[in-house]
Design a protein around this motif. Structure first.
Motif, PDB file in Angstrom:
ATOM      1  N   SER A 193      29.583 -17.216  12.506  1.00 13.82           N
ATOM      2  CA  SER A 193      29.810 -16.805  13.893  1.00 13.82           C
ATOM      3  C   SER A 193      29.135 -17.706  14.909  1.00 13.82           C
ATOM      4  O   SER A 193      29.550 -17.750  16.073  1.00 13.82           O
ATOM      5  N   THR A 194      28.095 -18.413  14.503  1.00 11.41           N
ATOM      6  CA  THR A 194      27.365 -19.280  15.427  1.00 11.41           C
ATOM      7  C   THR A 194      27.523 -20.731  15.014  1.00 11.41           C
ATOM      8  O   THR A 194      27.235 -21.095  13.883  1.00 11.41           O
ATOM      9  N   LYS A 195      27.980 -21.526  15.964  1.00 15.11           N
ATOM     10  CA  LYS A 195      28.193 -22.950  15.706  1.00 15.11           C
ATOM     11  C   LYS A 195      27.521 -23.759  16.801  1.00 15.11           C
ATOM     12  O   LYS A 195      27.548 -23.380  17.968  1.00 15.11           O
ATOM     13  N   ASN A 196      26.933 -24.854  16.406  1.00 12.73           N
ATOM     14  CA  ASN A 196      26.308 -25.762  17.356  1.00 12.73           C
ATOM     15  C   ASN A 196      26.809 -27.173  17.120  1.00 12.73           C
ATOM     16  O   ASN A 196      27.032 -27.564  15.976  1.00 12.73           O
ATOM     17  N   TYR A 197      26.971 -27.906  18.201  1.00 11.18           N
ATOM     18  CA  TYR A 197      27.506 -29.258  18.114  1.00 11.18           C
ATOM     19  C   TYR A 197      26.650 -30.230  18.915  1.00 11.18           C
ATOM     20  O   TYR A 197      26.088 -29.872  19.954  1.00 11.18           O
ATOM     21  N   ALA A 198      26.619 -31.462  18.452  1.00 14.20           N
ATOM     22  CA  ALA A 198      26.046 -32.529  19.260  1.00 14.20           C
ATOM     23  C   ALA A 198      26.934 -32.722  20.477  1.00 14.20           C
ATOM     24  O   ALA A 198      28.160 -32.557  20.406  1.00 14.20           O
ATOM     25  N   ASP A 199      26.312 -33.086  21.588  1.00 17.78           N
ATOM     26  CA  ASP A 199      27.096 -33.281  22.818  1.00 17.78           C
ATOM     27  C   ASP A 199      28.199 -34.310  22.626  1.00 17.78           C
ATOM     28  O   ASP A 199      29.281 -34.201  23.207  1.00 17.78           O
ATOM     29  N   SER A 200      27.936 -35.293  21.797  1.00 15.93           N
ATOM     30  CA  SER A 200      28.881 -36.398  21.621  1.00 15.93           C
ATOM     31  C   SER A 200      30.170 -35.981  20.913  1.00 15.93           C
ATOM     32  O   SER A 200      31.167 -36.703  20.975  1.00 15.93           O
ATOM     33  N   VAL A 201      30.160 -34.824  20.241  1.00 14.60           N
ATOM     34  CA  VAL A 201      31.356 -34.403  19.497  1.00 14.60           C
ATOM     35  C   VAL A 201      31.955 -33.098  20.020  1.00 14.60           C
ATOM     36  O   VAL A 201      33.010 -32.672  19.540  1.00 14.60           O
ATOM     37  N   LYS A 202      31.311 -32.480  20.991  1.00 13.91           N
ATOM     38  CA  LYS A 202      31.821 -31.216  21.531  1.00 13.91           C
ATOM     39  C   LYS A 202      33.238 -31.381  22.052  1.00 13.91           C
ATOM     40  O   LYS A 202      33.543 -32.338  22.745  1.00 13.91           O
ATOM     41  N   GLY A 203      34.092 -30.434  21.696  1.00 11.33           N
ATOM     42  CA  GLY A 203      35.471 -30.475  22.132  1.00 11.33           C
ATOM     43  C   GLY A 203      36.373 -31.315  21.240  1.00 11.33           C
ATOM     44  O   GLY A 203      37.604 -31.269  21.386  1.00 11.33           O
ATOM     45  N   ARG A 204      35.789 -32.071  20.324  1.00 13.61           N
ATOM     46  CA  ARG A 204      36.589 -32.908  19.423  1.00 13.61           C
ATOM     47  C   ARG A 204      36.433 -32.497  17.961  1.00 13.61           C
ATOM     48  O   ARG A 204      37.395 -32.606  17.186  1.00 13.61           O
ATOM     49  N   PHE A 205      35.243 -32.042  17.588  1.00 17.95           N
ATOM     50  CA  PHE A 205      34.966 -31.658  16.201  1.00 17.95           C
ATOM     51  C   PHE A 205      34.834 -30.146  16.097  1.00 17.95           C
ATOM     52  O   PHE A 205      34.347 -29.490  17.019  1.00 17.95           O
ATOM     53  N   THR A 206      35.241 -29.615  14.948  1.00 14.28           N
ATOM     54  CA  THR A 206      35.098 -28.179  14.680  1.00 14.28           C
ATOM     55  C   THR A 206      34.548 -27.981  13.275  1.00 14.28           C
ATOM     56  O   THR A 206      35.128 -28.486  12.305  1.00 14.28           O
ATOM     57  N   ILE A 207      33.462 -27.237  13.186  1.00 18.24           N
ATOM     58  CA  ILE A 207      32.880 -26.913  11.891  1.00 18.24           C
ATOM     59  C   ILE A 207      33.336 -25.525  11.482  1.00 18.24           C
ATOM     60  O   ILE A 207      33.478 -24.625  12.325  1.00 18.24           O
ATOM     61  N   SER A 208      33.580 -25.361  10.200  1.00 18.48           N
ATOM     62  CA  SER A 208      33.984 -24.053   9.676  1.00 18.48           C
ATOM     63  C   SER A 208      33.497 -23.936   8.238  1.00 18.48           C
ATOM     64  O   SER A 208      33.043 -24.922   7.646  1.00 18.48           O
TER      65      SER A 208
END
Length: 114
Positions: free
Chosen positions: A57-72
């Motif tokens: 339910s909780t996901k965190n991303y580096a700013d450089s990949v936000k909006g482009r990468f998705t973890i699941s």
């Protein structure tokens, strides 16, 4: 003994997509652990790409990949994934899967050509 095996890397043109997979073998408590993806480019330090909580339910991303990468993740398959879209040359790196930053895979190479 827990082993993490990554797959799905390769060579892709800028703007393309790749989906990385990581399978955990020997992990009894996989569904209780934070999982993450890191990457390391030549001559640079390993950096965090994304993390996902045990339940997903909780996901965190580096700013450089936000909006482009998705973890699941799929706990029934003891697997975690990284969908990478709109890839850029600066995404070129070896990508590593980690279980609670205590166990690491060997990595999979991602190369993005311009």
């Amino acid at each position: 003994q827990v082993q993490l095996v990554e797959s799905g890397g390769g060579l892709v043109q800028a703007g393309g997509s790749l989906r990385l997979s990581c399978v955990a073998s020997g992990s009894i408590y996989f569904n209780l652990y934070l999982m993450g993806w890191y990457r390391q480019a030549p001559g640079k330090q390993r950096e965090l790409v994304a993390t996902i909580s045990a339940g997903g339910s909780t996901k965190n991303y580096a700013d450089s990949v936000k909006g482009r990468f998705t973890i699941s993740r799929d706990n029934s398959k003891k697997s975690v994934y990284l969908q990478m879209n709109n890839l850029k040359p600066e995404d070129t790196a070896v990508y590593y899967c980690t279980e609670r930053e205590a166990v690491w895979g060997r990595g999979t190479q991602v190369t993005v050509s311009s």
